[in-house]
Design an enzyme around this catalytic site. Sequence first.
Site, PDB file in Angstrom:
ATOM      1  CD  GLU A  48      -1.753  -2.318   1.749  1.00 50.06           C
ATOM      2  OE1 GLU A  48      -0.566  -2.557   2.061  1.00 50.06           O
ATOM      3  OE2 GLU A  48      -2.674  -3.133   1.937  1.00 50.06           O
ATOM      4  CG  PHE A 110      -9.850  -8.999  11.391  1.00 47.80           C
ATOM      5  CD1 PHE A 110      -8.609  -9.440  11.846  1.00 47.80           C
ATOM      6  CD2 PHE A 110     -10.114  -9.041  10.030  1.00 47.80           C
ATOM      7  CE1 PHE A 110      -7.649  -9.903  10.957  1.00 47.80           C
ATOM      8  CE2 PHE A 110      -9.163  -9.512   9.132  1.00 47.80           C
ATOM      9  CZ  PHE A 110      -7.927  -9.946   9.596  1.00 47.80           C
ATOM     10  CD  GLN A 111      -7.330  -6.856   7.698  1.00 50.12           C
ATOM     11  OE1 GLN A 111      -8.219  -6.575   6.896  1.00 50.12           O
ATOM     12  NE2 GLN A 111      -6.188  -7.403   7.333  1.00 50.12           N
ATOM     13  CE  LYS A 160     -17.842  -6.076   3.639  1.00 47.79           C
ATOM     14  NZ  LYS A 160     -17.592  -7.468   4.037  1.00 47.79           N
ATOM     15  CG  MET A 469      23.006  11.924   3.027  1.00 45.07           C
ATOM     16  SD  MET A 469      24.226  12.989   2.223  1.00 45.07           S
ATOM     17  CE  MET A 469      23.272  13.651   0.861  1.00 45.07           C
TER      18      MET A 469
END
Lengths: 557, 167
Positions: A48, A110-111, A160, A469
């Site tokens: 993602e 959940f999630q 949802k 760097m």
Amino acid sequence: MKTGAKILVESLLREGTEIIFGYPGGVVLPIYDELYDSPLRHLLVRHEQAAAHAADGYARASGRVGVCLATSGPGACNLVTGIATSYMDSTPVVAITGQVPTNLLGNDAFQESDITGITLPITKHNYLVKSAGDIGRVVQEAFYIASTGRPGPVLIDIPKDVSTGMAEDVKLPEKVTLRGYNPTYKGHKRQIEKALELLSHAERPLIYAGGGIISSNASPELIEFATLATIPVTTTLMGIGCIPCHHPLNLGMLGMHGTEYANFAVTECDLMFAIGARFDDRVTGRIDTFAPHAKIIHIDIDPAEIGKNKRIDVPIVGDVKAVLKDILTLMKKQDAHDIWLKKIKHWKQHHPLKCPSTGGLHPQFVIRTLSDLVKEKAVIVSEVGQNQMWTAQHFCFHNPRTWITSGGLGTMGFGFPAGIGVHFARPDVPTFVIAGDGSIQMNIQEMGTVAASKIPVKIAILNNMYLGMVRQWQELFFDRRYSFTELPAVDFVKIGNAYGIEGIRVETPEDVLPAFQASLDCDGPFVMDFRIEREENVFPMVPAGAAINEMIGGHPR
Amino acid sequence: MKPHTLSILVENKAGVLSRVTGLFSRRGFNIESLAVGPCEEPGMSRITIVVIGDDAKVEQIMKQLNKLIDIIKVSDLTENERVERELALIKVTAEQGTSRAEIMQIATIFRASIVDVSPKSLVLQVTGETDKINALEKILRQYGVKEFVRTGMIGILRGSKMISGGK
């Protein structure tokens, strides 16, 4: 009646969205089902974070709003670095996340993660949509907020049951009006006159041009102003491309790894026009010694930037394009600043950027070879670190929006996925990603994305087997104690091959140009693994806390 | 460094208070006092915040607050003639006898009212500026302050000048 998911997809199309970058998951299933046979293009990434960077890259290269989509919880959290990157560089992105159903909100379902809470400090605004009927309005507002004023990312969190919920089409207004959001576009005339009054007395004026010029598409006005008033221009990292590299008034980048002549000019100028820039610490060095002899005029659309870091003599709040247009209208004929320009020319001659030519393969040479080959016909995307600074210094940029880089946040792992987004914004020219061996490995899984969709991004890895760097700082300031900065050799060509991507390893200067040519001859993505001098440094350099004319690694004065 | 009373007109939406307070904590400000409630406009709330900071820092935070979409108007009341009040409830130990009488006298001096009486305690209600409430609490301490609850400070401009309006 329609589902929220259908309203969402229709709203995105109505806003002119061509493509969204995303990754499916549980609570966004209704949205993905709607995308299945929608005219809206969707690119499946492999993580993602890459979706957020790709949307950002698309936005930077096109000037339009980039869109990414992820599921709730881990999906949404993985967007965070990308959203923060957009926020710091003020790029217009709309991030859409799924959320657990409203009846489970706050239940540690959940999630579930409180993504509107998490992104509060890194978004321009965010929404948790509570009903399907709100989606149309929220999407319209989100695009408006993201793309107007000082642009920035906006997140829309959709539970949802909201995307499966039914609602009637809502008639939306032609134009969004929000009582608490009214950006100022037109600069105050009296302030502009004050600025021009200062200009008429200035002997050593300088323009310090930032990313605001690019985002407001004000490059033509800037060049006209600089030329008519004969004012040299130094650009920030984000402002590169707003004036062509070869323009006689262009001094290149200023700041920590800026050119010596740009930094000298800052220190000696008596009038500074700061345009669409924000006096970042990487630009100013020690702030009290920055432009110590100058009156400062600051033009910016965000009033909060005025006086944030540096005291300003004449603030002008407004869109830099509109303000520059007004300046051009009100400006009387200016005397050329011949003595000043002569001095700058002298500095330019005696303090050029160094490009080492003896020994092995030097990254500066790699960048210059690419620059000479593609000229203005490419978009260059960098990762973060030495690769970024070498490219900023040595690539000759001709046009705005052809240099894409993570400036404010300095996000390693940004470049490659951003390059994917850039390709969809500018399919007419090749996209080159300049990476280090450290940063490419932060989102290397996107080789899967470019291979599967045959996205012709050309990846040039400046491989020194170090986090270069950081190693440079350890060399200079930590007694060469290379604490956890050495990376074991990786065969990036083989990794590319495993994904089905062609590639080539380059170890000598003679092979650089043929490698770039081979990358252009290849229809698809291409990997170039440049084995550069391991301990090459980025110079010149302003050490942390020093004044910007106190540079190391430059020429003796 | 001095106290600033900021009056913030906001849309009454979920999460708006955390947007506002988040800005203060991110910039290292400690909020001295906070009061929130509906105001003259339907759908709007007014947040009154007292912070201690130097003028430049407070000005920067006001600019940042103005950037929040749900915020309609931010004003620093400190620069104006204003009325500021807070309300406190103080539960004091007050056994039968002289101390009880003394407390009631003190209440009169401070124009506080006794809003609850029990055999062992009194609850005083007092309104006023911060200093006055601090002074009352201090003087009551010798009798035993069992609990001390105060609202955040609220403020309004004197005269017909208004703090609301568009940005």
